[in-house]
Design an enzyme around this catalytic site. Sequence first.
Site, mmCIF file in Angstrom:
data_model
loop_
_atom_site.group_PDB
_atom_site.id
_atom_site.type_symbol
_atom_site.label_atom_id
_atom_site.label_comp_id
_atom_site.label_asym_id
_atom_site.label_seq_id
_atom_site.Cartn_x
_atom_site.Cartn_y
_atom_site.Cartn_z
ATOM 1 N N HIS A 1 0.906 -1.487 -0.366
ATOM 2 C CA HIS A 1 0.105 0.068 0.142
ATOM 3 C C HIS A 1 0.895 1.021 0.099
ATOM 4 O O HIS A 1 0.171 2.264 -1.000
ATOM 5 C CB HIS A 1 -0.840 0.075 1.104
ATOM 6 C CG HIS A 1 -1.963 0.938 1.123
ATOM 7 N ND1 HIS A 1 -3.570 1.359 0.957
ATOM 8 C CD2 HIS A 1 -1.871 2.242 1.680
ATOM 9 C CE1 HIS A 1 -3.459 2.150 1.415
ATOM 10 N NE2 HIS A 1 -3.023 3.452 1.465
ATOM 11 N N GLU A 2 1.591 1.906 0.691
ATOM 12 C CA GLU A 2 2.155 2.655 0.850
ATOM 13 C C GLU A 2 3.896 2.693 -0.301
ATOM 14 O O GLU A 2 3.766 3.807 0.166
ATOM 15 C CB GLU A 2 3.147 2.399 2.094
ATOM 16 C CG GLU A 2 2.960 2.809 3.634
ATOM 17 C CD GLU A 2 1.687 3.400 3.464
ATOM 18 O OE1 GLU A 2 1.493 4.770 2.595
ATOM 19 O OE2 GLU A 2 0.672 3.438 4.418
ATOM 20 N N HIS B 1 1.464 4.508 -2.881
ATOM 21 C CA HIS B 1 2.289 5.820 -2.624
ATOM 22 C C HIS B 1 2.793 6.485 -3.270
ATOM 23 O O HIS B 1 3.251 7.462 -3.924
ATOM 24 C CB HIS B 1 2.027 6.332 -1.465
ATOM 25 C CG HIS B 1 0.525 6.715 -0.224
ATOM 26 N ND1 HIS B 1 -0.894 6.949 -1.022
ATOM 27 C CD2 HIS B 1 -0.140 5.698 0.539
ATOM 28 C CE1 HIS B 1 -1.642 6.908 -0.597
ATOM 29 N NE2 HIS B 1 -1.517 5.979 0.516
ATOM 30 N N GLU C 1 -5.283 8.123 -2.768
ATOM 31 C CA GLU C 1 -5.523 6.717 -2.051
ATOM 32 C C GLU C 1 -5.284 5.415 -3.227
ATOM 33 O O GLU C 1 -5.432 3.929 -3.257
ATOM 34 C CB GLU C 1 -6.539 6.411 -1.438
ATOM 35 C CG GLU C 1 -6.280 7.005 0.029
ATOM 36 C CD GLU C 1 -5.500 6.164 0.344
ATOM 37 O OE1 GLU C 1 -5.008 5.201 0.504
ATOM 38 O OE2 GLU C 1 -4.427 6.427 1.721
#
Length: 506
Positions: A262-263, A266, A301
């Site tokens: 997830h990160e 980003h 996101e």
Amino acid sequence: MSRASEVLAEEIGAINDILCAVALLQWDNRTMMPTGGAQTRGQQIATLKGLARDRLMSTATRRAVDGLLIETEGWADDDLSRRAALTVQAAIAHHERVDGAMLRRQAELGPVAGAAWAKARETNDFALFLPYLTESVALARESAEAIGHDGHPYSAMVALYEPGETAGSIKAFFSTLRAGILPILDAARGRARDDLFDRRFPVEAQRALCREFAELTGYDFGRGRIDTAVHPFEISLTRSDVRITTRYREEFLPGALFGTMHEAGHGLYEQNVSPNLTRTVFATDLILLYAVGGTSFGAHESQSRLWENHVGRSLPFWQRNLPRLKSHFPGLVDDVSPERFTRAVNYVEPGFIRVEADELTYDLHVMLRAEIEAALMDGSLLPCDLPGAWNEAVRRDLGLEVPDDRRGCLQDVHWSSGYFGSFPTYTIGNVMAAQLMEALRAKDPGLDEGLTEGDYGRLRDHLTNAVCRHGRSRSRDEILREATGEALTPGPYLRYLEAKFADPDR
């Protein structure tokens, strides 16, 4: 380049430099800073943000904006020179309404409130955080009145993170999604739970695996690093220095694994902003005074949720990469097939923790937080009553009895940072991710074949071209219209969820 353009570039470049220094202090605050440094760190951040605001509001910046608007009069609003001037003009107007004293109070409060939140979470003691939450809510309400809104103060806050959205638009958006998600959730629940993740996965092996998987997606460790944090986050100090964090639990491998993906998503957004936009208005949020290339929190996101879920939780990913995981945990998962692993990471069961939720219940977590935020903002919910309201919302929406505040209203860092209005952006990101993936598959029929073969660069290149390279030079819906033919719409997301959870091996 005209003189007005040169001056504006110089002023915004300096503001971006200051805000990158703020980001470094914030990264340190949440990773390495001793707890005793919270108060002075807040003062340091407040001073730097004040300097950035002063530079924005200076005579030199105002004259440069005015000059550039005159030069570009009659030009299309999507011309980058004119758009830059209009963006700075709007930011100046915002900060004329929200004065510097309020900004300083918010900046000073953040690190102190964050330290109190971390301690309260660790000790399961909401009372430790309550005074800081009360002050954060009061400041948010004061900000909303200064900014102006459509009748509900939550509208002012939502628009800070997702321009164009209001309390009403978010409520309608969530209503549509809830109606579509609940039947899929009902059909997916009740499948047998696998005990795969009841095993203990050594943290050092997790650390090595997470780094390897971040590299697989294309996250560049020459321009980034991964550290641990109480609540995972990504932060950008220009595209040349983009840092991510995760957290590890021996008894729950998916937390670190998918938190890292997830990160890293980003991080990929920030690392792939066009280098031409570095230190410009299109890599700087002049409203929140934040160095960032993503055009909105929801757009950001979309990238993290896409890599985490559309790639990381797919069967082709594990058919290709389960051997990598097994090599880090010799003998621990030798009996596990890709199909079994994929079913396990997509198991649907309501839980207490948002960041560990399955895809079908994740948005219900977001919706209840947005509902609570709106109530805090309009005063119908007092901060002291938050635990009870939270527990009742979880009981209503997820059918669970919250055992303690650590797994309840103290689990998210956002309100200690003053980020009221940011929670809806997670679901906006889910919807945008599915919309992008559906369009990319139609555009490139070989995309899935590439993912099956482990070619993640192909997807990354598509996303860079459609989303990342533009930085803040295009809005969320401008990006979506060019990439997919329409603005944000929930249809592709609901189709994706229905197809995936009708076939849990997908």
